[in-house]
Write an enzyme that holds these catalytic residues in place. Structure first.
Site, PDB file in Angstrom:
ATOM      1  N   PRO A  22       0.829  -1.214   0.000  1.00 33.50           N
ATOM      2  CA  PRO A  22       0.000   0.000   0.000  1.00 33.50           C
ATOM      3  C   PRO A  22       0.858   1.257   0.000  1.00 33.50           C
ATOM      4  O   PRO A  22       1.872   1.336   0.699  1.00 33.50           O
ATOM      5  CB  PRO A  22      -0.801  -0.124   1.300  1.00 33.50           C
ATOM      6  CG  PRO A  22      -0.866  -1.592   1.553  1.00 33.50           C
ATOM      7  CD  PRO A  22       0.447  -2.142   1.073  1.00 33.50           C
ATOM      8  N   CYS A  23       0.423   2.243  -0.804  1.00 37.48           N
ATOM      9  CA  CYS A  23       1.274   3.403  -1.036  1.00 37.48           C
ATOM     10  C   CYS A  23       0.862   4.643  -0.261  1.00 37.48           C
ATOM     11  O   CYS A  23       1.582   5.636  -0.266  1.00 37.48           O
ATOM     12  CB  CYS A  23       1.286   3.735  -2.528  1.00 37.48           C
ATOM     13  SG  CYS A  23      -0.345   4.233  -3.161  1.00 37.48           S
ATOM     14  N   GLN A  24      -0.302   4.621   0.401  1.00 33.86           N
ATOM     15  CA  GLN A  24      -0.833   5.869   0.961  1.00 33.86           C
ATOM     16  C   GLN A  24       0.130   6.529   1.939  1.00 33.86           C
ATOM     17  O   GLN A  24       0.206   7.754   2.027  1.00 33.86           O
ATOM     18  CB  GLN A  24      -2.174   5.614   1.647  1.00 33.86           C
ATOM     19  CG  GLN A  24      -3.306   5.292   0.672  1.00 33.86           C
ATOM     20  CD  GLN A  24      -3.400   3.809   0.366  1.00 33.86           C
ATOM     21  OE1 GLN A  24      -2.483   3.049   0.645  1.00 33.86           O
ATOM     22  NE2 GLN A  24      -4.513   3.400  -0.206  1.00 33.86           N
ATOM     23  N   GLY A  25       0.886   5.723   2.688  1.00 31.34           N
ATOM     24  CA  GLY A  25       1.805   6.294   3.668  1.00 31.34           C
ATOM     25  C   GLY A  25       3.002   6.987   3.051  1.00 31.34           C
ATOM     26  O   GLY A  25       3.693   7.770   3.710  1.00 31.34           O
ATOM     27  N   MET A  26       3.266   6.711   1.759  1.00 30.85           N
ATOM     28  CA  MET A  26       4.425   7.294   1.076  1.00 30.85           C
ATOM     29  C   MET A  26       4.034   8.376   0.090  1.00 30.85           C
ATOM     30  O   MET A  26       4.891   9.040  -0.480  1.00 30.85           O
ATOM     31  CB  MET A  26       5.187   6.195   0.311  1.00 30.85           C
ATOM     32  CG  MET A  26       5.580   5.013   1.171  1.00 30.85           C
ATOM     33  SD  MET A  26       6.484   3.781   0.202  1.00 30.85           S
ATOM     34  CE  MET A  26       6.344   2.353   1.297  1.00 30.85           C
TER      35      MET A  26
END
Length: 352
Positions: free
Chosen positions: A81-85
């Site tokens: 998952p990319c949301q944190g980056m």
């Protein structure tokens, strides 16, 4: 080649891999609904549904792999998952648990030790820091520290529009291989446009339906329809002199990428998870100028149009009508690893 897919979503990135002799034999995804759809789309794959942070789930993954623990998997595809980056995450934190999933991906890599591993994420991945036992570490440095002797990662940000997809979508792509021999594919000289992808589909207005599965228009707020009818192809309603986004007669403020039509003769902007909202980023159909000076298709793109802009075969989801909601399909499309991009990257293994 046998491949393991981690953080698999519904397996969109893997659609074309069988064409080049890559068989995804095991996949892992957290959410049950996505696991269910993955199994429908890829019935030959053993799907392990559960949290990769759980050692029992890792054990199930290993047991499902041929010749476990080592030797049966040639390639790992990891798309955490990319949301944190993402740059959209204004409060990026080294303690964001989503960013720590790379620890578990690298653990699986070292346990199975395949020849190749592909890591896909947002461009901001290379500048992301994670908290490892109280120490703040750059995520690339962490990955490199976990590579066995003889392995190297080549990484760069590349754009899906350069690899046969009618969509500009920049992604961090890390390629792990022995001696770093696996490199990124050369970009194509020819770009596929929105017109190339969806120009053959029927024009529709808000609330209308066609005879094709997934090609129907969402019903929109009447004000949004008026604003977009008066917005030319490639423009935002914020530029309109009369029919602009407003509330109680007052102009509202917003990003110039919202209430915006995409262009016909360029690749589409990045399809996001909020692709069903006129008020979100670059989601409105290009439209065509009508005799009265307004523009047709005052609506977001249909699911079928989004599929084609993502490089997915047009009939790929046809059997799913009535089984899954439009909002769910829009969400997984917004989060997918674009399949033609994935194909070109993995094809480059053949050149080693």
């Amino acid at each position: 080649m046998n491949a393991l897919s981690l953080f698999s979503n519904i397996g969109i990135g893997e659609i074309y891999l069988k064409d080049i002799g890559v068989n995804v034999v095991v996949a892992n995804e957290l959410e049950e609904k996505r696991c269910k759809l993955y199994k429908e789309l890829h019935p030959q794959v053993k799907v392990i549904c559960g949290d990769i942070k759980n050692n029992n789930v890792k054990t199930q993954i290993y047991q499902a792999c041929p010749d476990a623990i080592r030797g049966g998997i040639d390639l790992i595809i990891a798309t955490p998952p990319c949301q944190g980056m993402s740059v959209a995450n204004a409060k990026k934190s080294p303690k964001d648990p989503r960013n720590l999933l790379i620890l578990h991906a690298m653990e699986v890599f070292n346990d199975l030790l395949p020849d190749y591993m592909l890591i896909e994420n947002v461009p901001g991945m290379a500048k992301t820091f994670i908290n490892i036992n109280g120490k703040i570490v750059n995520i690339i440095d962490f990955i490199n520290s976990k590579l066995p002797e003889g392995y190297k990662m080549n990484y760069k940000v590349i754009d899906a529009k350069n690899y046969g997809t009618a969509q500009s979508r920049k992604r961090f792509i890390g390629l792990i291989s022995k001696k770093g021999k696996w490199v990124h594919p050369d970009p194509s000289d020819k770009l596929k446009t929105v017109r190339d992808a969806i120009g053959h589909l029927e024009s529709m207005e808000s609330g209308m339906k066609s005879n094709l599965p997934w090609h129907y228009a969402k019903k929109h707020n009447e004000n949004h329809i008026i604003w977009m009818r008066n917005t030319p192809t490639g423009k935002t309603a914020f530029d309109n002199k009369v029919h602009y986004p407003q509330k109680d007669g007052r102009r509202i403020k917003g990003f110039m990428t919202t209430y915006k039509r995409i262009e016909w003769d360029k690749p589409a902007p990045t399809v996001t998870m909020c692709n069903g909202a006129i008020s979100s980023q670059n989601n409105v159909h290009p439209g065509k100028k009508l005799n009265d000076g307004t523009y047709s298709d005052a609506r977001v793109m249909s699911v079928r149009e989004i599929m084609l802009i993502c490089g997915i075969p047009e009939d790929f989801f046809d059997s799913l009508i009535g089984k899954y909601s439009e909002n769910f399909i829009r969400l997984v499309l917004g989060e997918c690893f674009l399949p033609l991009m994935c194909l070109e990257i993995i094809k480059n293994i053949k050149k080693i």
